[in-house]
Design an enzyme around this catalytic site. Structure first.
Site, PDB file in Angstrom:
ATOM      1  N   HIS A 127     -21.845 -11.352 -94.713  1.00 52.83           N
ATOM      2  CA  HIS A 127     -21.456 -11.662 -96.030  1.00 52.83           C
ATOM      3  C   HIS A 127     -20.032 -12.544 -96.087  1.00 52.83           C
ATOM      4  CE1 HIS A 127     -20.851 -10.460-100.675  1.00 52.83           C
ATOM      5  NE2 HIS A 127     -20.572 -11.723-100.281  1.00 52.83           N
ATOM      6  N   HIS A 140     -18.843 -16.267 -96.989  1.00 49.86           N
ATOM      7  CA  HIS A 140     -18.973 -17.294 -97.882  1.00 49.86           C
ATOM      8  C   HIS A 140     -18.103 -18.292 -96.843  1.00 49.86           C
ATOM      9  CE1 HIS A 140     -19.560 -15.492-102.500  1.00 49.86           C
ATOM     10  NE2 HIS A 140     -19.046 -14.267-101.188  1.00 49.86           N
ATOM     11  N   LYS A 150     -30.206 -12.835-102.411  1.00 47.67           N
ATOM     12  CA  LYS A 150     -28.994 -12.361-102.696  1.00 47.67           C
ATOM     13  C   LYS A 150     -29.298 -12.164-104.851  1.00 47.67           C
ATOM     14  CE  LYS A 150     -24.592 -11.051-103.038  1.00 47.67           C
ATOM     15  NZ  LYS A 150     -23.306 -11.403-102.511  1.00 47.67           N
ATOM     16  N   HIS A 166     -25.589  -7.866-105.537  1.00 48.55           N
ATOM     17  CA  HIS A 166     -23.782  -7.496-106.082  1.00 48.55           C
ATOM     18  C   HIS A 166     -23.556  -6.017-107.125  1.00 48.55           C
ATOM     19  CE1 HIS A 166     -20.080  -9.589-107.100  1.00 48.55           C
ATOM     20  NE2 HIS A 166     -19.447  -8.523-108.144  1.00 48.55           N
ATOM     21  N   HIS A 176     -20.042  -5.351-100.186  1.00 47.18           N
ATOM     22  CA  HIS A 176     -18.833  -5.145-100.262  1.00 47.18           C
ATOM     23  C   HIS A 176     -18.750  -3.798-101.196  1.00 47.18           C
ATOM     24  CE1 HIS A 176     -19.519  -7.357-103.876  1.00 47.18           C
ATOM     25  NE2 HIS A 176     -19.753  -8.967-103.263  1.00 47.18           N
ATOM     26  N   ASP A 202     -17.071 -10.749 -97.217  1.00 47.35           N
ATOM     27  CA  ASP A 202     -17.138 -11.335 -98.081  1.00 47.35           C
ATOM     28  C   ASP A 202     -15.928 -12.406 -97.729  1.00 47.35           C
ATOM     29  OD1 ASP A 202     -17.736 -12.314-101.098  1.00 47.35           O
ATOM     30  OD2 ASP A 202     -16.598 -11.052-101.690  1.00 47.35           O
TER      31      ASP A 202
END
Length: 347
Positions: free
Chosen positions: A14, A16, A100, A137, A175, A248
């Site tokens: 995960h 970004h 996602k 999420h 997460h 994350d």
């Protein structure tokens, strides 16, 4: 006395990376230690179609410094207009490893997400048919639900109904931050897994709020009470196949973090592996780090374990890392655990 631990090069399930100048600045921080990463699609505009994913992958690879080996594992952003056929074709091509789901408004750049889950039923059924994982999420966005309860409410009112309505759907609870999340993941069967971040193993909500607001500890889902942090640590260090690393790691420039309405996200790409070695050693489970960081995620995503290796070394002096990563978009503050760490990645 120097200690060392060698494991297959880890995966971040995960991550970004953003885009443009930020991507160029922070990609090396992940590629230095990680062989692969599940890349989040919440750009502006989001990565919705296979064509979007191809273009984004190409930008990531173009930004990768010469001599670094890194494979971006691409995802699609689920919207109420997502085409099941496009998703299936993207998966069949080998390009897309997951889809996602962001509840609309749940976190950074999630406004294109899902409000009416009935409108994505066809996509979810196609994903169950082809074995493509859904990364969720896991927070409701209902204003009346307390921010510290949003994960638990999501499990009861969104996640569990979706899984019951779509048998065979493979789901990753992203997460997780609560004991309820740990318990649900454990009871969910082989089609359910959960990622745990580095920072949620280290901080609880006191770190954000006591002694003044600490914007670089603010993330979503927000860190919870200490009992939840301890449940996450027990899960991560258990070696159980359903739990694996998803940092994350979420870069924002300092000007947007240290702000009247600061962005959510902790940037941990730079120092995750030393921090994890510290946590796992502290909990007497150093031998379980390989499963958490290098094996369990690969197994769930049906990928081979990486052939290359990474060695962590512990020495008598604390490890130092940059306070900030300077990017063309601006400085990004590296997560600070608040205590000395004696592990480092061997060059």
């Amino acid at each position: 006395m120097t200690q060392s631990l060698t494991l297959p090069r880890p995966d971040d399930m995960h991550l970004h990376l953003r885009d443009g100048a930020m991507l160029q600045g922070i990609l090396p921080e992940t590629a230095r230690d990680f062989a692969r990463a599940i890349i989040m699609p919440n750009l502006v505009p989001p990565v919705v179609t296979a064509a979007d994913a191809i273009a984004y992958r190409d930008r990531i690879l173009a930004a990768l410094p010469e001599g670094m080996a890194f494979e971006p594992l691409m995802t699609l952003y689920l919207t109420e207009a997502t085409d099941p056929a496009d998703v299936a074709a993207a998966h069949a091509s080998g390009l897309v490893k997951a889809v996602k789901l962001y509840p609309a408004g749940a976190t950074t750049n999630s406004h294109s997400g899902v409000s009416n889950f009935d409108k994505v039923r066809g996509v979810l059924e196609k994903m169950a048919e082809i074995g493509l994982p859904l990364c969720m999420h896991g927070e409701v966005t209902t204003p009346s639900v307390d921010i510290f309860d949003r994960e638990a409410v999501f499990i009861d009112t969104v996640l569990d109904p979706i899984r019951r309505a779509t048998p065979g759907l493979r789901v990753v609870m992203e997460h997780i931050t609560t004991k309820q999340g740990v318990d649900y993941a454990r009871a969910g069967g082989d089609d359910l897994a959960a990622t745990i971040t580095t920072h949620h193993l280290i901080i609880n909500r006191n770190h954000i709020l006591v002694g003044g607001i600490k914007p670089h500890y603010y993330c979503l889902p927000v860190a919870k009470r200490e009992e939840h942090r301890l449940a996450l640590r027990a899960a991560a260090t258990s070696g159980e196949a359903r739990f694996f690393l998803g940092t994350d790691s979420a870069p924002h420039i300092d000007a947007l973090k240290e702000h009247a309405c600061g962005c959510a996200g902790c940037f941990t790409a730079t120092n995750t592996m030393p921090l994890l070695a510290h946590v796992f050693e502290e909990d007497g489970a150093l031998e379980k780090l390989e499963a958490f960081a290098s094996r369990n995620g690969a197994a769930f995503y049906r990928l081979p374990v990486n052939d290359a290796q990474l060695t962590l070394v512990k020495s008598a002096t604390p490890t130092e890392w940059p306070e900030k990563i300077e990017t063309g978009a601006g400085p990004v503050t590296v997560f600070d655990p608040g205590y000395p760490v004696f592990w480092r990645v061997q060059d």
